[in-house]
Design an enzyme around this catalytic site. Sequence first.
Site, PDB file in Angstrom:
ATOM      1  CB  SER A 293      -0.901   0.024   1.236  1.00 38.89           C
ATOM      2  OG  SER A 293      -1.515   1.293   1.367  1.00 38.89           O
TER       3      SER A 293
ATOM      4  CG  HIS B 167      -4.171  -1.454  -1.454  1.00 33.92           C
ATOM      5  ND1 HIS B 167      -5.292  -2.156  -1.830  1.00 33.92           N
ATOM      6  CD2 HIS B 167      -4.560  -0.654  -0.432  1.00 33.92           C
ATOM      7  CE1 HIS B 167      -6.302  -1.811  -1.060  1.00 33.92           C
ATOM      8  NE2 HIS B 167      -5.899  -0.893  -0.205  1.00 33.92           N
TER       9      HIS B 167
ATOM     10  CG  ASP C  57      -5.201   2.236   1.414  1.00 34.48           C
ATOM     11  OD1 ASP C  57      -6.222   1.540   1.262  1.00 34.48           O
ATOM     12  OD2 ASP C  57      -4.140   1.781   1.872  1.00 34.48           O
TER      13      ASP C  57
ATOM     14  CG  MET D  79      -7.912   7.405   3.182  1.00 36.22           C
ATOM     15  SD  MET D  79      -6.888   7.385   4.663  1.00 36.22           S
ATOM     16  CE  MET D  79      -6.230   5.729   4.573  1.00 36.22           C
TER      17      MET D  79
ATOM     18  CG  HIS E  78      -9.728   0.547  -0.009  1.00 37.49           C
ATOM     19  ND1 HIS E  78      -9.155   0.287   1.231  1.00 37.49           N
ATOM     20  CD2 HIS E  78     -11.068   0.612   0.202  1.00 37.49           C
ATOM     21  CE1 HIS E  78     -10.111   0.198   2.134  1.00 37.49           C
ATOM     22  NE2 HIS E  78     -11.277   0.397   1.536  1.00 37.49           N
TER      23      HIS E  78
ATOM     24  CG  MET F 105     -11.232   3.631   2.671  1.00 34.31           C
ATOM     25  SD  MET F 105      -9.809   3.400   3.758  1.00 34.31           S
ATOM     26  CE  MET F 105      -8.487   3.601   2.547  1.00 34.31           C
TER      27      MET F 105
ATOM     28  CG  MET G  60     -11.564  -2.393   5.587  1.00 34.18           C
ATOM     29  SD  MET G  60      -9.980  -1.939   4.833  1.00 34.18           S
ATOM     30  CE  MET G  60      -9.221  -0.968   6.142  1.00 34.18           C
TER      31      MET G  60
ATOM     32  N   GLY H 299      -8.595   4.525   7.778  1.00 30.81           N
ATOM     33  CA  GLY H 299      -8.284   5.939   7.952  1.00 30.81           C
ATOM     34  C   GLY H 299      -6.817   6.225   8.170  1.00 30.81           C
TER      35      GLY H 299
ATOM     36  N   GLY I 165      -2.617   4.369   8.393  1.00 35.72           N
ATOM     37  CA  GLY I 165      -1.715   3.235   8.316  1.00 35.72           C
ATOM     38  C   GLY I 165      -1.099   2.952   9.672  1.00 35.72           C
ATOM     39  N   GLY I 166      -0.469   1.787   9.783  1.00 34.53           N
ATOM     40  CA  GLY I 166       0.295   1.470  10.983  1.00 34.53           C
ATOM     41  C   GLY I 166      -0.518   0.963  12.150  1.00 34.53           C
TER      42      GLY I 166
ATOM     43  CG  ASP J   4      -6.075  -2.445   3.669  1.00 33.59           C
ATOM     44  OD1 ASP J   4      -5.054  -2.316   4.362  1.00 33.59           O
ATOM     45  OD2 ASP J   4      -6.544  -1.528   2.973  1.00 33.59           O
ATOM     46  N   GLY J   5      -4.952  -4.254   6.572  1.00 29.68           N
ATOM     47  CA  GLY J   5      -4.856  -3.691   7.916  1.00 29.68           C
ATOM     48  C   GLY J   5      -4.016  -4.519   8.867  1.00 29.68           C
ATOM     49  N   GLY J   6      -2.844  -3.997   9.215  1.00 28.79           N
ATOM     50  CA  GLY J   6      -2.012  -4.641  10.223  1.00 28.79           C
ATOM     51  C   GLY J   6      -1.353  -5.926   9.794  1.00 28.79           C
TER      52      GLY J   6
ATOM     53  N   GLY K 227       1.295  -2.221   4.248  1.00 29.53           N
ATOM     54  CA  GLY K 227       1.782  -0.849   4.150  1.00 29.53           C
ATOM     55  C   GLY K 227       3.042  -0.626   4.935  1.00 29.53           C
ATOM     56  CB  SER K 228       3.673   0.475   8.422  1.00 24.72           C
ATOM     57  OG  SER K 228       2.416   0.220   8.787  1.00 24.72           O
TER      58      SER K 228
END
Length: 216
Positions: A7, A32, A34, A36, A65, A67, A136, A141, A143-144, A174-176, A196-197
């Site tokens: 991401s 990816h 994101d 927002m 994506h 959002m 999700m 909203g 990252g990280g 997506d997420g963590g 991402g991170s």
Amino acid sequence: MKFLAPSILSADFTKLADDLNKTIEGGADWIHCDVMDGIFVPNISFGPMIVAAVNRITGLTKDVHLMIKNPDALIPEFAKAGADYITVHQEEVVHLHRTLSLIKSCGAKAGIAINPATPFSTLTDIAEYADLILVMTVNPGFGGQSFISSCLKKIEQAADFREKNNLNYLIEVDGGITSMNIKEVSDAGCDVFVAGSSVFSSGNIIESTKTLKNLI
């Protein structure tokens, strides 16, 4: 087949091409994006111009994506910018079948995202029209954030529903996502892994991409 989708939300935008090329060298399959708007989620990221820039940098699949509020108004612009997949949120879109049809009419594949608090059961009447379902595993909203493990059951539900109904959508998470949990997410039925991170903030983008890719 399993796909790793770094991401760019966590990339260094002063050297976006360099960061993306490192993920490609590490074995990334998709990119990816994101998007927002500061309304649907409490953050603002970027719009079609950045997606177009990514499209000029790489021919990998662009996974966008949205959002954002009222995604229908911008879907044609993101498709024109080079999005291969465009995903909208079940929680925002009122006429979801119409929106998925719009995405496809613009030449992209259509995805539906659900937030951690949204049950998979809200998608059972629309899943057959989706090319991708995005689960999700953090509140969207930022990252990280840390992975919400209770979302694993929704990945399993999406996989079970697909098999029982002979459907073809991809399951994205997506997420963590990190090297510590990506195998568990894969075993639950995930096909596309957004990271991402854990890629861009790792200190070594190439090696972290390789590590995650090898674990799926």
